[in-house]
Motif scaffolding. Structure first.
Motif, PDB file in Angstrom:
ATOM      1  N   GLU A  82      -8.715  21.502  14.665  1.00 44.11           N
ATOM      2  CA  GLU A  82      -7.963  21.966  15.837  1.00 44.11           C
ATOM      3  C   GLU A  82      -8.901  22.443  16.939  1.00 44.11           C
ATOM      4  N   LYS A  83      -9.942  23.187  16.569  1.00 42.78           N
ATOM      5  CA  LYS A  83     -10.900  23.696  17.560  1.00 42.78           C
ATOM      6  C   LYS A  83     -11.642  22.550  18.237  1.00 42.78           C
ATOM      7  N   ALA A  84     -12.007  21.529  17.460  1.00 42.60           N
ATOM      8  CA  ALA A  84     -12.732  20.391  18.024  1.00 42.60           C
ATOM      9  C   ALA A  84     -11.852  19.592  18.972  1.00 42.60           C
ATOM     10  N   GLU A  85     -10.571  19.418  18.592  1.00 45.58           N
ATOM     11  CA  GLU A  85      -9.663  18.632  19.440  1.00 45.58           C
ATOM     12  C   GLU A  85      -9.279  19.370  20.712  1.00 45.58           C
ATOM     13  N   LEU A  86      -9.202  20.688  20.662  1.00 47.66           N
ATOM     14  CA  LEU A  86      -8.882  21.473  21.852  1.00 47.66           C
ATOM     15  C   LEU A  86     -10.095  21.670  22.753  1.00 47.66           C
ATOM     16  N   GLY A  87     -11.301  21.597  22.168  1.00 46.91           N
ATOM     17  CA  GLY A  87     -12.515  21.887  22.932  1.00 46.91           C
ATOM     18  C   GLY A  87     -12.921  20.784  23.875  1.00 46.91           C
ATOM     19  N   ASN A  88     -12.434  19.551  23.686  1.00 49.46           N
ATOM     20  CA  ASN A  88     -12.790  18.413  24.534  1.00 49.46           C
ATOM     21  C   ASN A  88     -11.525  17.672  24.945  1.00 49.46           C
ATOM     22  N   ASP A  89     -11.413  17.397  26.268  1.00 49.68           N
ATOM     23  CA  ASP A  89     -10.296  16.575  26.699  1.00 49.68           C
ATOM     24  C   ASP A  89     -10.634  15.108  26.468  1.00 49.68           C
ATOM     25  N   GLU A  90      -9.717  14.223  26.782  1.00 55.41           N
ATOM     26  CA  GLU A  90      -9.879  12.805  26.465  1.00 55.41           C
ATOM     27  C   GLU A  90     -11.014  12.181  27.248  1.00 55.41           C
ATOM     28  N   ASP A  91     -11.232  12.646  28.514  1.00 55.20           N
ATOM     29  CA  ASP A  91     -12.277  12.071  29.360  1.00 55.20           C
ATOM     30  C   ASP A  91     -13.644  12.643  29.053  1.00 55.20           C
ATOM     31  N   GLY A  92     -13.726  13.801  28.410  1.00 51.39           N
ATOM     32  CA  GLY A  92     -15.003  14.475  28.212  1.00 51.39           C
ATOM     33  C   GLY A  92     -15.568  14.334  26.816  1.00 51.39           C
ATOM     34  N   LYS A  93     -15.094  13.382  26.038  1.00 42.88           N
ATOM     35  CA  LYS A  93     -15.572  13.236  24.659  1.00 42.88           C
ATOM     36  C   LYS A  93     -16.946  12.574  24.648  1.00 42.88           C
ATOM     37  N   THR A  94     -17.913  13.259  24.129  1.00 43.11           N
ATOM     38  CA  THR A  94     -19.284  12.746  24.036  1.00 43.11           C
ATOM     39  C   THR A  94     -19.501  12.111  22.670  1.00 43.11           C
ATOM     40  N   ASP A  95     -20.660  11.433  22.546  1.00 44.11           N
ATOM     41  CA  ASP A  95     -20.983  10.802  21.256  1.00 44.11           C
ATOM     42  C   ASP A  95     -21.145  11.847  20.169  1.00 44.11           C
ATOM     43  N   SER A  96     -21.773  12.999  20.513  1.00 45.16           N
ATOM     44  CA  SER A  96     -21.954  14.054  19.516  1.00 45.16           C
ATOM     45  C   SER A  96     -20.620  14.638  19.087  1.00 45.16           C
ATOM     46  N   TYR A  97     -19.685  14.756  20.043  1.00 50.42           N
ATOM     47  CA  TYR A  97     -18.358  15.269  19.691  1.00 50.42           C
ATOM     48  C   TYR A  97     -17.637  14.320  18.742  1.00 50.42           C
ATOM     49  N   ILE A  98     -17.710  13.008  19.062  1.00 53.88           N
ATOM     50  CA  ILE A  98     -17.048  12.012  18.212  1.00 53.88           C
ATOM     51  C   ILE A  98     -17.661  12.009  16.824  1.00 53.88           C
ATOM     52  N   GLN A  99     -19.005  12.115  16.754  1.00 52.90           N
ATOM     53  CA  GLN A  99     -19.678  12.138  15.463  1.00 52.90           C
ATOM     54  C   GLN A  99     -19.278  13.373  14.659  1.00 52.90           C
ATOM     55  N   SER A 100     -19.219  14.543  15.350  1.00 49.41           N
ATOM     56  CA  SER A 100     -18.809  15.777  14.654  1.00 49.41           C
ATOM     57  C   SER A 100     -17.387  15.652  14.115  1.00 49.41           C
ATOM     58  N   GLN A 139     -15.839  12.908  13.297  1.00 47.32           N
ATOM     59  CA  GLN A 139     -15.859  11.992  12.156  1.00 47.32           C
ATOM     60  C   GLN A 139     -16.361  12.693  10.895  1.00 47.32           C
ATOM     61  N   GLU A 140     -17.394  13.537  11.057  1.00 43.56           N
ATOM     62  CA  GLU A 140     -17.917  14.275   9.905  1.00 43.56           C
ATOM     63  C   GLU A 140     -16.879  15.244   9.359  1.00 43.56           C
ATOM     64  N   ILE A 141     -16.114  15.889  10.255  1.00 35.83           N
ATOM     65  CA  ILE A 141     -15.064  16.815   9.809  1.00 35.83           C
ATOM     66  C   ILE A 141     -14.007  16.062   9.005  1.00 35.83           C
ATOM     67  N   HIS A 142     -13.579  14.897   9.523  1.00 35.57           N
ATOM     68  CA  HIS A 142     -12.552  14.121   8.818  1.00 35.57           C
ATOM     69  C   HIS A 142     -13.077  13.595   7.481  1.00 35.57           C
ATOM     70  N   GLU A 143     -14.352  13.192   7.443  1.00 31.35           N
ATOM     71  CA  GLU A 143     -14.926  12.740   6.183  1.00 31.35           C
ATOM     72  C   GLU A 143     -15.013  13.887   5.175  1.00 31.35           C
ATOM     73  N   LEU A 144     -15.377  15.084   5.684  1.00 32.77           N
ATOM     74  CA  LEU A 144     -15.421  16.265   4.826  1.00 32.77           C
ATOM     75  C   LEU A 144     -14.033  16.585   4.285  1.00 32.77           C
ATOM     76  N   GLU A 145     -13.026  16.494   5.149  1.00 29.79           N
ATOM     77  CA  GLU A 145     -11.648  16.761   4.727  1.00 29.79           C
ATOM     78  C   GLU A 145     -11.206  15.758   3.663  1.00 29.79           C
ATOM     79  N   LYS A 146     -11.601  14.483   3.863  1.00 32.46           N
ATOM     80  CA  LYS A 146     -11.235  13.427   2.911  1.00 32.46           C
ATOM     81  C   LYS A 146     -11.863  13.696   1.545  1.00 32.46           C
ATOM     82  N   GLU A 147     -13.159  14.067   1.534  1.00 33.36           N
ATOM     83  CA  GLU A 147     -13.851  14.350   0.271  1.00 33.36           C
ATOM     84  C   GLU A 147     -13.256  15.577  -0.424  1.00 33.36           C
ATOM     85  N   LEU A 148     -12.899  16.585   0.376  1.00 32.99           N
ATOM     86  CA  LEU A 148     -12.333  17.797  -0.213  1.00 32.99           C
ATOM     87  C   LEU A 148     -10.962  17.515  -0.823  1.00 32.99           C
TER      88      LEU A 148
END
Length: 520
Positions: free
Chosen positions: A247-265, A267-276
């Protein structure tokens, strides 16, 4: 038994690798440093103290550690425990030397081991300290392997390993180190799998010997099942932390301001959630299986007890009945089974038909075995290390050849020799300047001693180089490095050509290389 050793060897090596840096660092007993002046310092104790300091600052105080903070801590420790003055320049040099050994000069520790599954030697890597640049300041943090090693050194027999891993996972989620968190969750999955294997072993023992199996079952309950409720609570807590991180990651960046590091972070959160979620699913399955195991164990114990009662024979009671009836013929029922074993053998006639009608193949079919090509991956830092090693060896050979030809020469002469051999491209290569920095760490070199016990990064490369027969001629070299601050006009012009700037924009110290006589 052998297959079990082969199957679990890789996991055991991955578990052991976090202990490897401790024993490597402990080997650096400081007996060779400053001619053994600080040989009484226990590097094992110093390492554990430094790890505890980093955990206190990183995980409990949520503060990044700079070199200055580390140096202040280690200076106070050396003064308190070993009586070394904290304000001297020599102590500052010692603190830097110890940090280089623990940090391993920014490189991971490499542990070689034999993999019986592939029948090849493999290399696994582990680091204790990570460094990152924040603004104009370098900060340091412990890796998850370092934290896990420190926690494992304390006896935790009465604690759940899954709980310990989950506490480590919680710290990583709060510090937003999601990539390391994924590795922790995978270790949790491994622990859940190990509990499942232990559960299967208990069932196997129960099927062979119920009463021995009950002992194994009680041990499994005390060391595994008693922590299920606490493990479920921590799973829920970490799941909630991941949800808040998303939720914090999705609220912290709007659709136009998504950087590569944000997208990578993300993805890592979703992968972590999947593994958990996968770990939670396995843990729930294990919980259901353990409840079923409890019912089966109770039923098998009850059946075994009844069977034991039926199979037992009370000789004293039967003897009392014979005396009461005064009939010795009753002894036949007790003695005859022992004296007259059943010698009759029977043959099932239906088996004859099976023997005559059993189909036989005309020839045996060979099993086709296909060879699988194994892909070897090379990490970027391994490529960098190989490039640095190759360049250092080439420059070192040039230096040694010049030392054999001349008894004394300066840096200008050495540069001219390099320029003839490699053209002026050598002065655009950063490894040339790195070589000089490493070379000037010591004032005197005895090459034959380097091969026995290399003390620096450069000496380790030279030691490997000397193993080749073609480099045998360098083994008896002995030379000194003399620094000079007086620069000739010719030297300054040479510097201008290399740097491409004005006289005021570049400064260096000339170096004299002086060959000494070989004394064994």
């Amino acid at each position: 038994m052998i297959q079990e050793v082969v199957d679990f060897h890789y996991e055991r090596m991955q578990n052991l690798k976090k202990y490897y840096p401790f024993f490597r660092i402990k080997e650096y007993s400081l007996t060779q440093y400053k001619e053994g002046k600080y040989a009484d310092i226990d590097m094992g104790y110093v390492l554990m103290a430094v790890l505890r300091f980093f955990i206190e600052e990183n995980n409990f105080n949520n503060m990044e550690v700079t070199y200055a903070r580390y140096a202040a801590f280690l200076a106070s420790l050396l003064e308190r425990d070993f009586g070394i003055p904290s304000l001297s320049e020599e102590t500052k040099e010692l603190i830097g030397y110890i940090f280089d050994k623990i940090h391993n000069e920014g490189k991971p520790f490499y542990m070689d081991y034999y993999d019986p599954a592939t029948r090849k030697k493999n290399v696994t890597r582990v680091k204790l300290i990570n460094s990152q640049l924040e603004g104009d300041q370098v900060t340091y943090t412990l890796t998850s392997d370092a934290i896990e090693f420190y926690l494992d050194t304390k006896e935790i027999k009465d604690e759940s390993k899954i709980n310990i891993e989950q506490l480590l996972l919680e710290k990583m989620i709060r510090s937003q180190d999601f990539r390391s968190g994924i590795q922790v969750v995978r270790r949790i999955n491994h622990e859940v799998n190990m509990l499942s294997l232990r559960k299967n072993e208990v069932i196997q023992v129960l099927s062979n010997d119920v009463f021995e199996g009950m002992k194994a079952y009680d041990s499994f309950v005390k060391t595994g099942m008693k922590w299920f409720e606490e493990e479920q609570r921590l799973f829920s807590k970490n799941t909630e932390l991941i949800r808040k991180a998303v939720e914090k990651a999705e609220l912290g960046n709007d659709e136009d301001g998504k950087t590569d590091s944000y997208i990578q972070s993300l993805q890592e959160i979703h992968e972590l959630e999947k593994e958990l979620l996968k770990a939670i699913g396995k843990h729930n399955e294990l919980l259901v299986d353990c409840m079923d195991l409890q019912k089966k164990a109770d039923e098998m114990l009850r059946t075994a007890k009844l069977g034991r009662l039926r199979a037992s024979f009370d000789f004293r009671d039967y003897e009392s009945k014979i005396r009461l009836k005064q009939d010795t013929s009753l002894l036949k029922a007790m003695i005859e089974p022992l004296l007259l074993p059943n010698i009759r053998k029977t043959w099932n006639l239906a088996s004859i038909d099976e023997l005559t009608t059993y189909p036989q193949s005309a020839e045996e079919q060979a099993e086709k075995v296909e060879e699988i090509e194994i892909t070897t991956y090379a990490y970027e830092d391994e490529k960098e290390d190989e490039r640095i090693r190759s360049n250092f060896i080439s420059i070192a050979r040039t230096l040694f050849e010049l030392l054999i030809a001349k008894k004394q020469f300066d840096l200008v002469s050495f540069n001219r020799k390099l320029e003839v051999k490699y053209f002026d491209e050598i002065f655009k290569n950063s490894d040339y300047y790195s070589f000089l920095v490493h070379l000037c760490q010591k004032k005197e070199y005895r090459i034959w001693e380097i091969e026995k016990e290399p003390d620096t990064f450069l000496e380790g490369i030279i030691s490997d180089m000397l193993r080749s027969p073609e480099n045998e001629k360098y083994r008896k070299l002995h030379f000194e490095i003399v620094m000079s601050k007086e620069l000739s006009e010719e030297m300054i012009e040479n510097i201008q050509i290399v740097s491409g700037g004005d006289k005021a924009s570049f400064f260096t110290s000339n170096i004299e290389f002086v060959r000494k006589e070989y004394v064994d």
